[in-house]
Design an enzyme around this catalytic site. Structure first.
Site, mmCIF file in Angstrom:
data_model
loop_
_atom_site.group_PDB
_atom_site.id
_atom_site.type_symbol
_atom_site.label_atom_id
_atom_site.label_comp_id
_atom_site.label_asym_id
_atom_site.label_seq_id
_atom_site.Cartn_x
_atom_site.Cartn_y
_atom_site.Cartn_z
ATOM 1 N N CYS A 177 -2.472 0.238 7.008
ATOM 2 C CA CYS A 177 -1.629 1.447 6.983
ATOM 3 C C CYS A 177 -1.873 2.331 8.203
ATOM 4 O O CYS A 177 -0.949 3.004 8.667
ATOM 5 C CB CYS A 177 -1.890 2.240 5.708
ATOM 6 N N HIS B 80 0.821 -1.213 0.000
ATOM 7 C CA HIS B 80 0.000 0.000 0.000
ATOM 8 C C HIS B 80 0.858 1.267 0.000
ATOM 9 O O HIS B 80 2.016 1.242 0.440
ATOM 10 C CB HIS B 80 -0.911 0.004 1.228
ATOM 11 N N CYS C 193 -5.948 2.732 5.255
ATOM 12 C CA CYS C 193 -6.812 1.565 5.498
ATOM 13 C C CYS C 193 -6.709 1.115 6.958
ATOM 14 O O CYS C 193 -5.669 1.260 7.604
ATOM 15 C CB CYS C 193 -6.450 0.421 4.561
ATOM 16 N N GLU D 34 0.896 4.208 1.734
ATOM 17 C CA GLU D 34 1.440 4.797 2.964
ATOM 18 C C GLU D 34 2.574 3.915 3.506
ATOM 19 O O GLU D 34 3.628 4.410 3.918
ATOM 20 C CB GLU D 34 0.334 4.946 4.021
HETATM 21 N N1 LIG Z 1 -5.131 3.801 2.073
HETATM 22 C C1 LIG Z 1 -4.906 2.813 1.178
HETATM 23 N N2 LIG Z 1 -3.723 2.762 0.543
HETATM 24 C C2 LIG Z 1 -3.537 1.836 -0.404
HETATM 25 O O1 LIG Z 1 -2.376 1.826 -1.076
HETATM 26 C C3 LIG Z 1 -4.546 0.896 -0.694
HETATM 27 N N3 LIG Z 1 -4.350 -0.038 -1.675
HETATM 28 C C4 LIG Z 1 -5.752 0.976 0.046
HETATM 29 N N4 LIG Z 1 -6.737 0.073 -0.131
HETATM 30 C C5 LIG Z 1 -7.384 -0.500 1.008
HETATM 31 O O2 LIG Z 1 -6.912 -1.797 1.278
HETATM 32 C C6 LIG Z 1 -7.928 -2.768 1.086
HETATM 33 C C7 LIG Z 1 -7.404 -3.891 0.286
HETATM 34 O O3 LIG Z 1 -6.669 -4.677 1.162
HETATM 35 P P1 LIG Z 1 -5.624 -5.683 0.530
HETATM 36 O O4 LIG Z 1 -4.607 -4.884 -0.200
HETATM 37 O O5 LIG Z 1 -6.398 -6.580 -0.390
HETATM 38 O O6 LIG Z 1 -5.100 -6.399 1.716
HETATM 39 C C8 LIG Z 1 -9.021 -2.056 0.354
HETATM 40 O O7 LIG Z 1 -10.240 -2.557 0.741
HETATM 41 C C9 LIG Z 1 -8.826 -0.690 0.892
HETATM 42 O O8 LIG Z 1 -9.332 -0.678 2.206
HETATM 43 N N5 LIG Z 1 -5.912 1.941 0.969
#
Ligand SMILES: Nc1nc(O)c(N)c(N[C@@H]2O[C@H](COP(=O)(O)O)[C@@H](O)[C@H]2O)n1
Length: 168
Positions: free
Chosen positions: A112, A59, A102, A61
């Site tokens: 994050c 992700h 997240c 962050e």
């Molecule tokens: N804040 C944030 N930064 C990112 O880079 C993201 N990709 C997301 N997405 C969040 O993560 C969830 C997906 O979880 P996984 O990567 O499959 O474990 C998605 O539902 C968003 O909440 N958020």
């Protein structure tokens, strides 16, 4: 627009440029993040990150934090007037992220919001709240509960969301 407000939007725009570098995927968002230190006389970008930039399901962050922590100690003088550690610089840093950090991950990987709390960052500026496309996000509340100031920036919500949903 006041100077400081304009400065925050500039950093959020930089985070949006990061988000645009993401390879889109239908099962996740495209998010960008910029970390800014305010220890010196001028604010300085200390790291950037975007979703899936580092290998694996990573992700924005968390990637910015990892990239900053991987800088050699002798480069840290660029970001702080006194000898300083990665932890001290992060503890003074502001986070600009195009989407709310997240709080729960579908993969079970660490969220994050927890990584930012562990880093003890000062403030988190957010482009847009996370919609409930995948999960119910409580990242902003988690940060506030941990004493991190959360600022919802106005003006780039639509762009932050449309970039985040690329590929959906
Ligand atoms: N804040 C944030 N930064 C990112 O880079 C993201 N990709 C997301 N997405 C969040 O993560 C969830 C997906 O979880 P996984 O990567 O499959 O474990 C998605 O539902 C968003 O909440 N958020």
């Amino acid at each position: 627009m006041a100077k400081s407000e304009d400065e925050h939007l500039q950093y959020l725009r930089l985070a949006l440029e990061e988000a645009k570098k993401c390879i889109p995927t239908p099962t996740a968002f495209c998010v960008g993040c910029v970390l800014v230190s305010r220890l010196g006389s001028e604010p300085t970008v200390i790291a950037t990150g975007y979703s899936r930039e580092l290998p694996g399901n990573t992700h924005a962050e968390a990637n910015a934090l990892s990239k900053f922590r991987s800088l050699p100690e002798d480069e840290l003088s660029k970001f702080a007037p006194m000898p300083s550690s990665h932890a001290a610089i992060l503890a003074s840093a502001d986070v600009y992220t195009t989407m709310e950090p997240c709080s729960v991950r579908t993969s079970g990987l660490p969220p994050c919001a927890d990584a930012l709390i562990d880093a003890k960052v000062q403030r988190c500026f957010i482009g847009v709240g996370e919609p409930d496309d995948f999960v119910q996000c409580e990242g902003a509340q988690k940060l506030m509960d941990a004493g991190i100031e959360v600022i919802w920036l106005k003006g780039l919500e639509e762009e932050s969301l449309s970039v985040a949903r690329r590929g959906h």
